[in-house]
Design a protein around this motif. Structure first.
Motif, mmCIF file in Angstrom:
data_model
loop_
_atom_site.group_PDB
_atom_site.id
_atom_site.type_symbol
_atom_site.label_atom_id
_atom_site.label_comp_id
_atom_site.label_asym_id
_atom_site.label_seq_id
_atom_site.Cartn_x
_atom_site.Cartn_y
_atom_site.Cartn_z
ATOM 1 N N ILE A 6 -4.783 2.832 9.852
ATOM 2 C CA ILE A 6 -5.330 3.295 8.560
ATOM 3 C C ILE A 6 -4.561 2.220 7.571
ATOM 4 C CG2 ILE A 6 -4.903 5.041 6.852
ATOM 5 C CD1 ILE A 6 -4.904 7.031 9.351
ATOM 6 N N ILE A 7 -3.189 1.743 7.910
ATOM 7 C CA ILE A 7 -2.655 0.947 6.909
ATOM 8 C C ILE A 7 -3.613 -0.593 7.010
ATOM 9 C CG2 ILE A 7 -0.454 -0.428 6.663
ATOM 10 C CD1 ILE A 7 1.013 1.462 7.856
ATOM 11 N N GLU A 8 -3.881 -0.802 8.222
ATOM 12 C CA GLU A 8 -4.756 -2.175 8.415
ATOM 13 C C GLU A 8 -5.889 -2.211 7.320
ATOM 14 O OE1 GLU A 8 -6.580 -3.578 12.119
ATOM 15 O OE2 GLU A 8 -4.295 -4.183 12.323
ATOM 16 N N GLN A 9 -6.397 -1.095 7.438
ATOM 17 C CA GLN A 9 -7.842 -0.769 6.287
ATOM 18 C C GLN A 9 -7.373 -0.997 5.112
ATOM 19 O OE1 GLN A 9 -10.107 2.647 7.416
ATOM 20 N NE2 GLN A 9 -10.978 1.760 9.344
ATOM 21 N N ASN A 10 -6.361 -0.331 4.765
ATOM 22 C CA ASN A 10 -6.011 -0.230 3.181
ATOM 23 C C ASN A 10 -5.585 -1.686 2.900
ATOM 24 O OD1 ASN A 10 -5.596 2.500 1.752
ATOM 25 N ND2 ASN A 10 -5.458 2.920 4.159
ATOM 26 N N LEU A 11 -4.738 -2.062 3.663
ATOM 27 C CA LEU A 11 -4.116 -3.554 3.689
ATOM 28 C C LEU A 11 -5.399 -4.616 3.303
ATOM 29 C CD1 LEU A 11 -1.479 -5.288 3.194
ATOM 30 C CD2 LEU A 11 -1.562 -5.698 5.635
ATOM 31 N N ALA A 12 -6.316 -4.571 3.903
ATOM 32 C CA ALA A 12 -7.365 -5.470 3.930
ATOM 33 C C ALA A 12 -7.986 -5.261 2.515
ATOM 34 C CB ALA A 12 -8.232 -5.007 5.076
ATOM 35 N N ASP A 13 -8.293 -4.044 2.179
ATOM 36 C CA ASP A 13 -8.722 -3.475 0.800
ATOM 37 C C ASP A 13 -7.907 -4.036 -0.349
ATOM 38 O OD1 ASP A 13 -10.925 -2.408 2.098
ATOM 39 O OD2 ASP A 13 -10.223 -0.348 1.726
ATOM 40 N N VAL A 14 -6.629 -3.870 -0.158
ATOM 41 C CA VAL A 14 -5.746 -4.570 -1.288
ATOM 42 C C VAL A 14 -5.780 -5.945 -1.404
ATOM 43 C CG1 VAL A 14 -3.468 -4.709 -1.754
ATOM 44 C CG2 VAL A 14 -4.108 -2.312 -1.488
ATOM 45 N N ILE A 15 -5.897 -6.603 -0.157
ATOM 46 C CA ILE A 15 -5.855 -8.012 -0.163
ATOM 47 C C ILE A 15 -7.020 -8.597 -0.710
ATOM 48 C CG2 ILE A 15 -5.910 -10.073 1.377
ATOM 49 C CD1 ILE A 15 -3.834 -8.678 3.272
ATOM 50 N N LEU A 16 -8.140 -8.037 -0.389
ATOM 51 C CA LEU A 16 -9.442 -8.489 -1.235
ATOM 52 C C LEU A 16 -9.326 -8.071 -2.771
ATOM 53 C CD1 LEU A 16 -12.255 -9.337 -0.862
ATOM 54 C CD2 LEU A 16 -12.700 -6.802 -0.588
ATOM 55 N N ASN A 17 -8.626 -7.226 -3.164
ATOM 56 C CA ASN A 17 -8.638 -6.555 -4.721
ATOM 57 C C ASN A 17 -7.662 -7.627 -5.410
ATOM 58 O OD1 ASN A 17 -10.278 -4.563 -4.330
ATOM 59 N ND2 ASN A 17 -8.850 -2.883 -4.018
ATOM 60 N N VAL A 18 -6.497 -7.862 -4.791
ATOM 61 C CA VAL A 18 -5.587 -8.722 -5.309
ATOM 62 C C VAL A 18 -5.766 -10.163 -5.296
ATOM 63 C CG1 VAL A 18 -3.020 -9.024 -5.447
ATOM 64 C CG2 VAL A 18 -3.678 -6.738 -4.927
ATOM 65 N N TYR A 19 -6.094 -10.621 -4.042
ATOM 66 C CA TYR A 19 -6.032 -11.980 -4.085
ATOM 67 C C TYR A 19 -7.674 -12.423 -3.727
ATOM 68 C CZ TYR A 19 -1.103 -11.260 -3.308
ATOM 69 O OH TYR A 19 0.095 -11.065 -3.399
ATOM 70 N N VAL A 59 6.155 -8.155 -2.514
ATOM 71 C CA VAL A 59 6.362 -7.234 -3.887
ATOM 72 C C VAL A 59 4.987 -7.034 -4.350
ATOM 73 C CG1 VAL A 59 7.055 -7.012 -6.153
ATOM 74 C CG2 VAL A 59 8.792 -7.897 -4.203
ATOM 75 N N GLU A 60 4.320 -8.080 -4.278
ATOM 76 C CA GLU A 60 2.842 -7.594 -4.848
ATOM 77 C C GLU A 60 1.970 -6.782 -4.082
ATOM 78 O OE1 GLU A 60 2.412 -12.014 -7.138
ATOM 79 O OE2 GLU A 60 1.246 -11.527 -5.394
ATOM 80 N N LEU A 61 1.981 -7.062 -2.765
ATOM 81 C CA LEU A 61 1.264 -6.212 -1.868
ATOM 82 C C LEU A 61 1.814 -4.731 -1.636
ATOM 83 C CD1 LEU A 61 0.723 -8.342 1.157
ATOM 84 C CD2 LEU A 61 -0.821 -7.727 -0.445
ATOM 85 N N GLY A 62 3.150 -4.630 -1.924
ATOM 86 C CA GLY A 62 4.073 -3.316 -1.890
ATOM 87 C C GLY A 62 3.494 -2.380 -3.180
ATOM 88 N N GLU A 63 3.521 -3.128 -4.352
ATOM 89 C CA GLU A 63 3.072 -2.493 -5.441
ATOM 90 C C GLU A 63 1.609 -2.104 -5.364
ATOM 91 O OE1 GLU A 63 4.235 -5.204 -8.400
ATOM 92 O OE2 GLU A 63 6.199 -4.578 -8.520
ATOM 93 N N ALA A 64 0.769 -3.039 -4.960
ATOM 94 C CA ALA A 64 -0.589 -2.516 -4.814
ATOM 95 C C ALA A 64 -0.949 -1.405 -3.868
ATOM 96 C CB ALA A 64 -1.301 -3.823 -4.531
ATOM 97 N N LEU A 65 -0.445 -1.351 -2.735
ATOM 98 C CA LEU A 65 -0.382 -0.379 -1.864
ATOM 99 C C LEU A 65 -0.050 0.940 -2.517
ATOM 100 C CD1 LEU A 65 0.803 -2.081 1.665
ATOM 101 C CD2 LEU A 65 -1.474 -1.076 1.220
ATOM 102 N N THR A 66 1.102 0.853 -3.250
ATOM 103 C CA THR A 66 1.702 2.258 -3.620
ATOM 104 C C THR A 66 0.606 2.674 -4.728
ATOM 105 O OG1 THR A 66 3.835 1.532 -3.398
ATOM 106 C CG2 THR A 66 3.512 3.123 -4.879
#
Length: 586
Positions: A6-19, A59-66
């Motif tokens: 679940i984290i892996e899926q959410n992380l992939a979405d966040v990386i796409l959104n942020v970067y 920090v950027e990824l942590g904030e985006a995930l939160t």
């Protein structure tokens, strides 16, 4: 799905959104450090792409995930490692979802044939065969659990010079004895004559050498060897007397094999016999000659030149027209794909045959069989004993039946020493000794990576502490006792705040499917064995630090009983994949 996925899926979405980066997979580990957080995300692979330092990426990824997901409660960054604390509810929801994980198997719509055992009918099964059978059977169980259709098979080596040696020795020295008359198990009875042949043959060689002949020449000229070779030719020519003796002696062996298989807990969906498939192999030889893939020497022998493949020239048919192992294996493989709709064929055979299978697969490819690249040799290391290697001809093997009986005896001795089975009937005790003893043998064999050679020590394998079958069976029995004492019935869990050891246990339980998939991919029961050992250690740690029966909060008590129940079910299922039974008392 486990929380890590679940984290892996959410992380992939966040990386796409942020970067705006697609298909980036960062490593996610369960956090074992002293820093707060359930999981650690390794950010370093993004450093080069983003031209940023790992701390700021963390920090950027942590904030985006939160902010962008409902998953993360808090985070911290330590030297570029992003530690995230997952919200409590996700663990509770995950536990509910994995409670039914054994009831759902996603079908792969692919059929795999697994060959194992494949003994010779001139001797009983020994320690090496035990590793082979346990490995093949367990791989088949794991593949089924991963969603494959599986056909378990063996090819019985029921013909050839080695078989003729036993037959000839019985004919010369047996005086009409039978297994029944001598109260000897059939495979052992025939094996004794294989040893007898070797003893008499060596004596003949020594006599010829004493008369001035070279040892190599003496081996060829010894009367017994010549008689055995003649018997093989007579067999191939269908001589009635030889065939009748062959049928009778093989029937004795099969009866013995079946007793061993039953006790070892392995079975087969199909059985093939080399006495049939070697004829198919001979047909292929002619096909290969017609295609120009094979060539014939002046003496009539047939070969395949594999020097362009980095291998050598391989004999496929002797000058006298008799076939070799390779001939038979060619015929067997073709027959299997003709008779079955299979997508993969796995040969469970020791690593001393690595070269043989390289050659087999290459020749089948040259003969034009497109499925040749779907063949796989599950190569495993030899089993050794504290006192060295075994030799069948010299009768210095560790007999499979003797070893299983020794395991039973050790288990009985340990149980009587602990004195915890007094209330059971003799029949129940006997079944307990058998399950613990044979379970210890299986676990010890399967916890080692198949590719590694191993040293087997019966006493060490049946220890009730450490990475052993009995230690795992004992934890299962202890959970059963707990559930019985609590009159446990499955109830719906309401909201609950989990502590760290409870979360760790849920994470371990959620890993079951992932471990099975990986074990099926790499064909290694060792992954399952070591998973269930780690699960048991995690559960024991949880059990020590979390009161259950004395827990006043009924909801907490119910959760801890439920997680104990799921742990027991996971232990049982994992052990079943290894062919091991559980016991309710030890």
């Amino acid at each position: 799905m486990n929380i890590k996925d679940i984290i892996e899926q959410n992380l992939a979405d966040v990386i796409l959104n942020v970067y705006q980066l697609k298909d980036v997979k960062l490593e996610i580990q369960e956090n074992k450090t002293e820093f707060e957080g359930d999981f650690t995300i390794v950010t370093f692979p993004l450093v080069k792409q983003l031209k940023k330092n790992p701390e700021s990426i963390g920090v950027e990824l942590g904030e985006a995930l939160t902010e962008q997901t409902e998953l993360v409660e808090s985070f911290n960054v330590v030297k570029g490692f992003l530690n995230v604390k997952v919200k409590n509810q996700f663990f509770v929801d995950n536990f509910r979802s994995i409670a039914n994980q054994f009831n759902v198997i996603e079908k792969k719509n692919s059929t795999v044939m697994v060959e194992y055992s494949s003994p010779n009918t001139n001797k009983p099964l020994h320690l090496g065969h035990i590793r082979n059978n346990l490995l093949g059977f367990s791989v088949a169980q794991i593949l089924k659990e991963a969603g494959y259709d599986v056909i378990k098979t063996q090819i019985i080596n029921d013909r050839g010079i080695h078989i003729c040696k036993s037959m000839l020795a019985w004919e010369k020295y047996g005086k009409g004895e039978t297994p029944d008359a001598t109260h000897t198990k059939g495979d052992k009875f025939v094996g004794n004559y294989y040893v007898k042949f070797d003893q008499e043959y060596k004596q003949e060689i020594a006599e010829l050498v004493a008369q001035g002949m070279s040892e190599d020449q003496a081996k060829k000229e010894a009367p017994l060897m010549k008689e055995a070779q003649k018997m093989l030719l007579d067999w191939e020519n269908g001589d009635e007397k030889v065939r009748n003796l062959w049928n009778e002696m093989n029937s004795w062996v099969y009866k013995g094999f079946n007793e061993t298989y039953k006790r070892l807990g392995v079975d087969f969906d199909q059985v093939q016999y080399e006495s049939y498939t070697y004829i198919l192999g001979k047909d292929l030889i002619q096909e290969g000659l017609d295609k120009g893939v094979l060539y014939q020497k002046e003496d009539g022998s047939v070969w395949c030149d594999l020097t362009d493949e980095g291998l050598d020239q391989k004999l496929l048919l002797r000058s006298d027209g008799t076939s070799v192992y390779m001939t038979q294996d060619l015929g067997t493989a073709v027959e299997r794909f003709k008779q079955n709709d299979i997508q993969k064929l796995i040969y469970t055979v020791g690593n001393e045959q690595d070269y043989h299978f390289q050659v087999l697969f290459k020749i089948l490819g040259k003969l034009g069989y497109s499925w040749a690249d779907q063949l796989y040799h599950l190569s495993y290391g030899m089993v050794e004993l504290p006192n060295g290697k075994m030799k069948s001809r010299e009768g210095t093997v560790v007999d499979a039946d003797d070893l299983m009986q020794e395991m039973y005896t050790i288990a009985k001795s340990k149980a009587e020493e602990l004195g915890k089975l007094e209330n059971l009937t003799e029949e129940e005790k006997d079944a307990n000794y058998e399950n613990v003893g044979i379970g210890a043998l299986k676990y010890f064999m399967l916890k080692v990576d198949p590719k590694k050679k191993m040293l087997f020590n019966p006493e060490e394998s049946i220890d009730f502490n450490g990475n052993t079958g009995p230690f795992i069976q004992y934890t299962f029995a202890r959970i059963q006792s707990l559930l019985t004492k609590a009159n446990f019935e499955q109830k719906e869990i309401t909201e609950i705040e989990l502590n760290q050891s409870e979360k760790e246990l849920i994470m371990q339980l959620a890993n079951y499917k992932t471990v099975v998939e990986k074990a099926a991919e790499v064909l290694s029961p060792a992954l399952v064995a070591n998973y269930v050992y780690d699960l048991v250690k995690t559960y024991n740690s949880f059990y020590q630090s979390n009161p259950i029966m004395n827990q006043e909060d009924e909801n907490v008590k119910q959760f801890r009983l439920s997680v104990s129940d799921l742990t027991a079910k996971t232990i049982k299922k994992s052990l079943q994949l290894l062919g091991i039974e559980t016991v309710n008392r030890m």
